[in-house]
Structures are given as C-alpha cells and as structure tokens.
Design a protein around this motif. Structure first.
Motif, PDB file in Angstrom:
ATOM      1  N   THR A 114       4.801 -11.946  -3.716  1.00 37.83           N
ATOM      2  CA  THR A 114       3.670 -11.245  -3.115  1.00 37.83           C
ATOM      3  C   THR A 114       3.540  -9.856  -3.711  1.00 37.83           C
ATOM      4  N   GLY A 115       2.373  -9.259  -3.543  1.00 36.91           N
ATOM      5  CA  GLY A 115       2.147  -7.916  -4.052  1.00 36.91           C
ATOM      6  C   GLY A 115       3.148  -6.921  -3.508  1.00 36.91           C
ATOM      7  N   ASP A 116       3.440  -7.006  -2.206  1.00 37.37           N
ATOM      8  CA  ASP A 116       4.403  -6.079  -1.603  1.00 37.37           C
ATOM      9  C   ASP A 116       5.789  -6.222  -2.234  1.00 37.37           C
ATOM     10  N   ALA A 117       6.216  -7.462  -2.455  1.00 38.78           N
ATOM     11  CA  ALA A 117       7.546  -7.693  -3.030  1.00 38.78           C
ATOM     12  C   ALA A 117       7.607  -7.203  -4.478  1.00 38.78           C
ATOM     13  N   VAL A 118       6.577  -7.491  -5.247  1.00 31.89           N
ATOM     14  CA  VAL A 118       6.543  -7.068  -6.644  1.00 31.89           C
ATOM     15  C   VAL A 118       6.497  -5.541  -6.720  1.00 31.89           C
ATOM     16  N   HIS A 119       5.702  -4.919  -5.874  1.00 29.82           N
ATOM     17  CA  HIS A 119       5.600  -3.457  -5.840  1.00 29.82           C
ATOM     18  C   HIS A 119       6.964  -2.846  -5.495  1.00 29.82           C
ATOM     19  N   HIS A 120       7.628  -3.404  -4.512  1.00 31.58           N
ATOM     20  CA  HIS A 120       8.944  -2.905  -4.109  1.00 31.58           C
ATOM     21  C   HIS A 120       9.934  -2.990  -5.272  1.00 31.58           C
ATOM     22  N   LEU A 121       9.975  -4.139  -5.941  1.00 37.32           N
ATOM     23  CA  LEU A 121      10.905  -4.307  -7.058  1.00 37.32           C
ATOM     24  C   LEU A 121      10.574  -3.361  -8.210  1.00 37.32           C
ATOM     25  N   GLU A 144      -1.666   3.085  -3.439  1.00 34.29           N
ATOM     26  CA  GLU A 144      -0.273   3.113  -2.990  1.00 34.29           C
ATOM     27  C   GLU A 144       0.280   1.725  -2.673  1.00 34.29           C
ATOM     28  N   GLN A 145      -0.563   0.855  -2.142  1.00 36.89           N
ATOM     29  CA  GLN A 145      -0.111  -0.482  -1.770  1.00 36.89           C
ATOM     30  C   GLN A 145      -0.908  -1.529  -2.542  1.00 36.89           C
ATOM     31  N   PRO A 146      -0.239  -2.582  -3.016  1.00 30.46           N
ATOM     32  CA  PRO A 146      -0.950  -3.626  -3.764  1.00 30.46           C
ATOM     33  C   PRO A 146      -1.797  -4.478  -2.823  1.00 30.46           C
ATOM     34  N   PRO A 147      -2.796  -5.159  -3.362  1.00 29.90           N
ATOM     35  CA  PRO A 147      -3.617  -6.041  -2.536  1.00 29.90           C
ATOM     36  C   PRO A 147      -2.795  -7.231  -2.031  1.00 29.90           C
ATOM     37  N   THR A 148      -3.222  -7.778  -0.923  1.00 25.70           N
ATOM     38  CA  THR A 148      -2.536  -8.937  -0.350  1.00 25.70           C
ATOM     39  C   THR A 148      -3.425 -10.164  -0.487  1.00 25.70           C
ATOM     40  N   GLY A 149      -2.826 -11.310  -0.324  1.00 25.05           N
ATOM     41  CA  GLY A 149      -3.573 -12.560  -0.373  1.00 25.05           C
ATOM     42  C   GLY A 149      -3.161 -13.410  -1.551  1.00 25.05           C
ATOM     43  N   ASP A 150      -3.537 -14.675  -1.468  1.00 22.03           N
ATOM     44  CA  ASP A 150      -3.143 -15.648  -2.489  1.00 22.03           C
ATOM     45  C   ASP A 150      -3.942 -15.535  -3.782  1.00 22.03           C
ATOM     46  N   CYS A 208       9.221  -0.405  -7.956  1.00 25.85           N
ATOM     47  CA  CYS A 208       9.676   0.917  -7.558  1.00 25.85           C
ATOM     48  C   CYS A 208      11.192   1.037  -7.685  1.00 25.85           C
ATOM     49  N   GLU A 209      11.916   0.012  -7.245  1.00 28.23           N
ATOM     50  CA  GLU A 209      13.380   0.027  -7.330  1.00 28.23           C
ATOM     51  C   GLU A 209      13.860   0.108  -8.778  1.00 28.23           C
ATOM     52  N   ALA A 210      13.115  -0.513  -9.701  1.00 29.09           N
ATOM     53  CA  ALA A 210      13.512  -0.542 -11.104  1.00 29.09           C
ATOM     54  C   ALA A 210      12.973   0.655 -11.889  1.00 29.09           C
ATOM     55  N   ASN A 211      12.311   1.577 -11.202  1.00 33.64           N
ATOM     56  CA  ASN A 211      11.723   2.755 -11.854  1.00 33.64           C
ATOM     57  C   ASN A 211      10.690   2.398 -12.911  1.00 33.64           C
ATOM     58  N   LEU A 212       9.937   1.321 -12.665  1.00 33.50           N
ATOM     59  CA  LEU A 212       8.870   0.950 -13.589  1.00 33.50           C
ATOM     60  C   LEU A 212       7.672   1.862 -13.380  1.00 33.50           C
ATOM     61  N   GLU A 213       6.778   1.866 -14.344  1.00 29.93           N
ATOM     62  CA  GLU A 213       5.557   2.670 -14.273  1.00 29.93           C
ATOM     63  C   GLU A 213       4.732   2.273 -13.047  1.00 29.93           C
ATOM     64  N   GLY A 214       4.745   1.007 -12.703  1.00 33.83           N
ATOM     65  CA  GLY A 214       3.985   0.503 -11.556  1.00 33.83           C
ATOM     66  C   GLY A 214       3.631  -0.952 -11.802  1.00 33.83           C
ATOM     67  N   ILE A 215       2.641  -1.441 -11.056  1.00 34.19           N
ATOM     68  CA  ILE A 215       2.162  -2.799 -11.252  1.00 34.19           C
ATOM     69  C   ILE A 215       0.652  -2.775 -11.396  1.00 34.19           C
ATOM     70  N   VAL A 216       0.134  -3.834 -11.985  1.00 36.78           N
ATOM     71  CA  VAL A 216      -1.300  -4.059 -12.088  1.00 36.78           C
ATOM     72  C   VAL A 216      -1.570  -5.362 -11.370  1.00 36.78           C
ATOM     73  N   SER A 217      -2.520  -5.356 -10.454  1.00 36.10           N
ATOM     74  CA  SER A 217      -2.849  -6.560  -9.671  1.00 36.10           C
ATOM     75  C   SER A 217      -4.237  -7.036 -10.021  1.00 36.10           C
TER      76      SER A 217
END
Length: 154
Positions: free
Chosen positions: A136-143, A2-8, A145-154
């Motif tokens: 960041t992962g959170d920002a990319v994940h949020h965007l 549900e949530q992307p990983p965090t960190g640099d 979701c807002e754009a109705n994309l399939e998701g993200i891969v981290s």
C-alpha cells in the motif's frame, strides 16, 4: 504531498534524486534532454550506446539520470560531479514510454506503457526500469522514509 494516495488503483515507485531526462531515439540518432529541454547528449554520451541497443526504431522514454552511492541509493551531489568527471558512472532509470516506433502511446494506460518499456530494457545495464513497489502507499512511504530515500512517486 506528505501522505501517499490510498486505494487499489495506485502503484508506487521510488523517487530517485537525479535529473529528469527524456531519452529520444529517431532518424537523427540518440539524444538526451533535461526537463528544461536542454540537450545533454554530449554529457550523457556513455549512455547513448545502451539506448541505441534498445530494440526499437524510435522512442521517447521518460527517465531519471542518477549516480548511486556505496549503498546503491541515488546521490545528487555525486551526480553533479559525475556528469563532468565520471560520465561512465551515470545510470538512466526509465519509468514511462511516451512514443514507440512512430506511435504516440500517451493515450494508452500507464500500466501498459510500463509493461512494454520493462520488456524492452535489458537487465544489468546502465539503463534500468523503475519497477513498482509492492504494498500500500502508506507501507511504501514508510519504508522509503526508513531507508532515507528521496521519496516515492504514486
């Protein structure tokens, strides 16, 4: 997840809604395989010419085969019909280079493999590079979701 990983140490890409594909070039020519190892070279024939034009004697590239909708988003339903009716509408989105010119690159850092892959793909064609998204992962994940994309891969 549900949530992307965090960190640099993470990069994040768009997850495309398509078929996982391995593009292979070797002495036998160009071939395309599904994730279940089914040879779909005949179905992806319009992509073979572009794959053959990549400057390498041999390669194995991890890709996603997609078709885009009017908004430029991957559309799985359209992909299924395009494979049999409109194969000229197919795209390969490349995200990893496993082998190049007889060398196994899997022990190389992913970042370095992706740099080599990106440099080898010509812009504007049916084979495109899946670039990492800034932020960041959170920002990319949020965007995503807002754009109705399939998701993200981290």
């Amino acid at each position: 997840m549900e949530q992307p990983p965090t960190g640099d140490g993470w990069s994040h890409e768009t997850k495309f809604d398509g078929y996982g594909t391995q593009a292979i070039k070797d002495a036998d020519g160009i071939r395309f395989y599904t994730e279940t190892e089914i040879d779909w070279t005949a179905k992806y024939r319009p992509l073979a010419k572009e794959a053959a034009a990549l400057e390498a004697e041999s390669f194995i590239i991890e890709c996603e085969t997609i078709v885009t909708d009017e908004a430029g988003l991957s559309d799985f339903h359209a992909l299924r019909s395009a494979i049999t009716r409109r194969p000229q509408d197919l795209y390969l989105v490349a995200f990893d280079l496993l082998h190049l010119n007889g060398h196994d690159l899997r022990d190389m850092a992913l970042k370095n493999r992706r740099e080599i892959l990106h440099a080898s793909i010509l812009a504007g064609g049916r084979i495109q590079f899946s670039g990492a998204l800034p932020g960041t992962g959170d920002a990319v994940h949020h965007l995503a979701c807002e754009a109705n994309l399939e998701g993200i891969v981290s």
